[in-house]
Scaffold this active site. Structure first.
Site, PDB file in Angstrom:
ATOM      1  N   PHE A   1      -6.985  52.289   2.692  1.00  0.00           N
ATOM      2  CA  PHE A   1      -5.715  52.391   3.392  1.00  0.00           C
ATOM      3  C   PHE A   1      -5.284  51.055   3.973  1.00  0.00           C
ATOM      4  CE2 PHE A   1      -7.826  56.624   4.242  1.00  0.00           C
ATOM      5  CZ  PHE A   1      -7.282  57.197   3.107  1.00  0.00           C
TER       6      PHE A   1
ATOM      7  N   TRP B   1       1.336  56.340   6.081  1.00  0.00           N
ATOM      8  CA  TRP B   1       0.564  55.137   6.410  1.00  0.00           C
ATOM      9  C   TRP B   1      -0.776  55.157   5.674  1.00  0.00           C
ATOM     10  CZ3 TRP B   1      -4.210  54.674   8.851  1.00  0.00           C
ATOM     11  CH2 TRP B   1      -4.578  53.392   9.264  1.00  0.00           C
ATOM     12  N   HIS B   2      -1.336  56.347   5.491  1.00  0.00           N
ATOM     13  CA  HIS B   2      -2.624  56.445   4.806  1.00  0.00           C
ATOM     14  C   HIS B   2      -2.507  56.195   3.307  1.00  0.00           C
ATOM     15  CE1 HIS B   2      -4.028  58.543   8.511  1.00  0.00           C
ATOM     16  NE2 HIS B   2      -5.180  58.030   8.157  1.00  0.00           N
ATOM     17  N   GLY B   3      -1.360  56.453   2.718  1.00  0.00           N
ATOM     18  CA  GLY B   3      -1.243  56.241   1.289  1.00  0.00           C
ATOM     19  C   GLY B   3       0.152  56.525   0.781  1.00  0.00           C
TER      20      GLY B   3
END
Length: 520
Positions: A520, A342-344
């Protein structure tokens, strides 16, 4: 647009407040909501106006699906709505990554698509997925399209959270008190905002000057020695700590200026005594979302299947290794890998999630072993809690090496350097000198021994949710946060004014820097 920019501080924010309260005092509350939504869209579109229609289309579709789900519990429609959101997120955030991965694995030489990532797509996607799930469960029902638009676009939380729930925001939008200036809310909101601004522009941006060169050197394959590598990892941990803590404070402060309380999202995570405690204090609303909508359903489904299969392994007070692996380790690791991705879009983010999933699994397993052995450790003794806090911080630093590195090769190289494969001394005094060490010690002193904003303003309600007013480490060190509690006295006014003056002066005199979570 950035909170730490002159155009925001001197332009958009005063215009937003003036228009909102002018319409509210004139009795045009619906127009005040629309005004704040339009301001939020300007804030969002300042980065790239081309993605404003995408955000609006997402809002319209999810509002329509949610409206149907509140009247008819059509599970296929819920699945379709969630799938549509995930496809949108997947295309913009992960399509390029998947093409590169497939091309590399199969040696196809495929061209990499150029897809510009829309700002905040991870945040507004998760928020709307939660809304659809809540609408299906009769937890959320929204009849005002204007209110729903503001719920998604409200600029204090739009770009980097907190991830809010419908049920905690909508009653506030209908509260008549928010439409006129409230002196206490304005004073408290301004205080929280300038403290957050100080953390960002004075502390986080300064320590970044020592973190960035170490990761740049690791990216080039330089043979960093152990103390340099750990110094860089520590600098980055402190940078992202104060950067995200600063943003979280600024978001809550800005919400309070408009009479709206946002949920707490940060609560002194580096005082945590274990990795479970850490994730209950770091990005709290993301942890809340993943626990409620990913971990719990997955764990419940696996438990039902396990029990239905008749496989032994679940007894009161005891769990077999196989049951532990399937019912706790598997959903924990999967949920954390999802948090990482989800962050990257990158294998280094998947590795970040995997590492934390393993840490959490080990932590849970250790707790279960202590219960089985009936081993009660006297955690009040410094010989127990100090190593626990330091070990937790070390685990966090290891995870952040993956989080910060541009790829897995850089991360593994830096970890090898941290393990001492290149020696224990110093490769270059420019990467870690005495000034850096002094700054790190000062910041760790602030992190460990001073109260956070919630504790400082403990006499007032500044946000939503329950946070421990005195962290575990505070209690063990016999620190009394009441002595730091904000008092309406000239001395506290001077301290707050000085913090605000330094932060605003730095903001107006230097080019604004991006918050780390804005990517993000």
């Amino acid at each position: 647009m950035l909170f730490n920019s002159a155009i925001f501080l001197l332009g958009l924010l005063p215009i937003a407040l003036a228009g909102f309260f002018a319409l509210g005092l004139a009795g045009r509350r619906k127009l005040a909501i629309v005004w704040l939504t339009l301001i939020s869209l300007v804030f969002y579109g300042w980065w790239n106006v081309a993605y404003v229609p995408l955000l609006l289309a997402s809002i319209v579709v999810n509002y329509a699906v949610g409206a149907i789900l509140t009247r008819r519990k059509v599970k296929s429609l819920l699945i379709a709505g969630i799938t549509l959101n995930l496809l949108l997120l997947g295309y913009y955030k992960y399509a390029g990554f998947l093409v590169v991965t497939v091309s590399d694995v199969l040696d196809l030489g495929l061209p990499v698509p150029t897809i510009l990532l829309p700002l905040a797509i991870s945040f507004f996607t998760f928020q709307q997925i939660a809304y659809l799930a809540d609408a299906y469960e009769d937890v959320a029902a929204e009849r005002s399209f204007a209110n729903y638009c503001l719920f998604i676009t409200f600029f204090p939380h739009l770009i980097a959270g907190p991830i809010t729930h419908h049920k905690e925001m909508m009653p506030q939008f209908d509260d008549a008190r928010i439409f006129k200036p409230q002196p206490q809310m304005l004073a408290l909101g301004g205080t929280v905002f300038v403290v957050g601004l100080f953390k960002k522009v004075i502390i986080a941006d300064t320590i970044a000057l020592w973190a960035n060169p170490v990761f740049a050197a690791a990216g080039k394959g330089d043979a960093l020695q152990m103390f340099e590598a750990w110094g860089g990892a520590l600098s980055y941990m402190l940078q992202i700590y104060f950067d995200f803590s600063g943003y979280s404070d600024m978001a809550i402060g800005l919400g309070m200026l408009f009479g709206i309380r946002l949920p707490f999202n940060f609560n002194s995570p580096l005082k945590a005594r274990n990795i479970i405690d850490f994730w209950s204090r770091w990005h709290m609303t993301l942890t809340r979302f993943v626990t409620a909508y990913i971990y719990n359903p997955l764990s419940l489904s696996l438990t039902r299947r396990w029990l239905a299969s008749g496989t032994p392994g679940l007894r009161r007070g005891k769990t077999s290794p196989a049951a532990f692996a399937v019912l706790l380790a598997l959903p924990t690791i999967l949920a954390m890998v999802i948090i990482g991705l989800w962050h990257g879009a990158g294998w280094q983010f998947a590795a970040f999630g995997l590492v934390h999933g393993l840490f959490l699994t080990i932590n849970h397993g250790w707790r279960m072993l202590k219960m089985r052995w009936q081993w009660r450790v006297d955690s009040d003794r410094p010989i127990h809690f100090v190593p626990s806090v330091l070990m937790t911080m070390g685990c966090v630093m290891v995870g952040l090496v993956f989080f910060r590195s541009p790829d897995l090769a850089t991360a593994f190289h830096l970890l090898r350097c941290m393990a001492g494969f290149n020696g224990l001394g110093f490769h270059s005094s420019e990467l870690l000198d005495w000034d850096t060490v002094q700054l790190q010690l000062l910041l760790l002193t602030i992190v460990w021994f001073l109260p956070n904003v919630q504790e400082w303003l403990r006499r007032y309600e500044t946000g939503l949710g329950q946070v421990d007013p005195a962290t575990w480490l505070d209690r063990k060190l016999r620190l009394d946060s009441r002595m730091f509690a904000l008092q309406p006295t000239p001395a506290f006014a001077v301290v707050t004014g000085l913090i605000g003056f330094l932060a605003v002066t730095r903001t107006l005199s230097a080019a604004p820097t991006m918050f780390l979570y804005f990517q993000f």
